[in-house]
Design an enzyme around this catalytic site. Structure first.
Site, mmCIF file in Angstrom:
data_model
loop_
_atom_site.group_PDB
_atom_site.id
_atom_site.type_symbol
_atom_site.label_atom_id
_atom_site.label_comp_id
_atom_site.label_asym_id
_atom_site.label_seq_id
_atom_site.Cartn_x
_atom_site.Cartn_y
_atom_site.Cartn_z
ATOM 1 N N ASP A 175 117.405 106.372 108.418
ATOM 2 C CA ASP A 175 116.076 105.832 108.696
ATOM 3 C C ASP A 175 116.125 105.055 110.001
ATOM 4 O OD1 ASP A 175 115.304 106.931 106.345
ATOM 5 O OD2 ASP A 175 114.970 105.047 105.275
ATOM 6 N N ASP A 227 105.126 110.823 98.724
ATOM 7 C CA ASP A 227 105.596 109.449 98.524
ATOM 8 C C ASP A 227 104.631 108.754 97.575
ATOM 9 O OD1 ASP A 227 107.525 110.010 100.505
ATOM 10 O OD2 ASP A 227 106.081 109.517 102.067
#
Length: 258
Positions: free
Chosen positions: A25, A146
């Site tokens: 990330d 998500d």
């Protein structure tokens, strides 16, 4: 990646291989992990994302999962240099998400060497764009689902829609999407265990391969994904548990391949 994977007749659950995706990330050019997707709650694990990518490749992983966190919020590519460095550093395929919302952006990344582009916000707002992308770049488009308490979040998880995860997944059945990446935001970065029920519900609802994300704490989570009844889970994303040493790469890869 095979589509619509199920255990063969007479084959016990857990026999199908699961692809493990170590996560990188990116925030402000560094490799970080967030807690519940909160940009203010970051832990920096490596100032060099390319070095981290190289480490994962040497450990035996066959894919990388990369997210431009700044890009997800801003709706445009931000950590371009860091992604380019990762692509230069490894030979294994890379899937990339975060702020990719137009066909031109998708094309730019695929031409740069990204093997699979992940579309999240645009999958909610412009599903036809996702379907067109899947036609233009077969097997190179994934959809990120998500979910926060079962509802799909967008805009770098800053906004929550009224759309259910399974409903979004069904939008792309037979569209040529390579994979669905299902993340439980409430567990992401918390190492509280993967949400097997949520991932399984999506996997059983569609023929698209499903990748589990969020909350993986140990190899027991990989075992739980492999052991569930129903459609086999195609992959699993490893984050904080891998960085903090709670998961041994060699053991995880052996278990996932079995």
């Amino acid at each position: 990646m095979p589509r619509g994977r199920t255990a063969a007749a007479g084959q016990l659950p857990g026999a199908c291989p699961v692809i493990l995706y170590p996560a990188i990330d990116l925030k402000d050019g560094r490799c970080v992990r967030l807690l519940h997707g909160d940009l203010a709650k970051e832990t920096v694990f490596n100032a060099s994302p390319a070095d981290q990518a190289d480490q994962f490749q040497k450990q035996g992983f066959t894919w990388l999962h990369v997210v431009d966190l700044n890009g997800a919020v801003e709706g445009r590519a931000v950590n371009v240099e860091a992604v380019a460095d990762i692509l230069q550093a490894v030979s294994i395929p890379v899937q990339l998400g975060g702020g990719i919302r137009t066909l031109a952006q998708i094309e730019t990344w695929i031409e740069a060497g990204v093997s699979r582009v992940i579309l999240g916000t645009v999958a909610v707002r412009e599903p036809e764009l996702v379907k067109k992308a899947a036609r233009l770049w077969p097997e190179q488009i994934a959809v990120g689902i998500d979910a926060r308490d079962g509802k799909v979040a967008t805009q770098g998880w800053l906004e929550t829609s009224e759309l259910e995860a399974v409903e979004l997944a069904r939008r792309f059945e037979d569209a040529g999407v390579a994979a669905l990446i299902v993340t439980d935001i409430g567990r992401d970065g918390a190492m509280t265990g993967v949400n097997v029920a949520q991932v399984g519900e999506v996997a059983d609802a569609v023929s698209i391969p499903v990748i589990a994300s969020g909350g993986v704490a140990s190899v027991a989570d990989i075992e739980a994904l492999k052991a569930r009844e129903g459609v086999a889970i195609a992959g699993c994303i490893l984050g904080r548990s891998l960085y903090e040493g709670a998961i041994d790469p060699a053991r995880a890869l052996t278990l996932a391949a079995g």
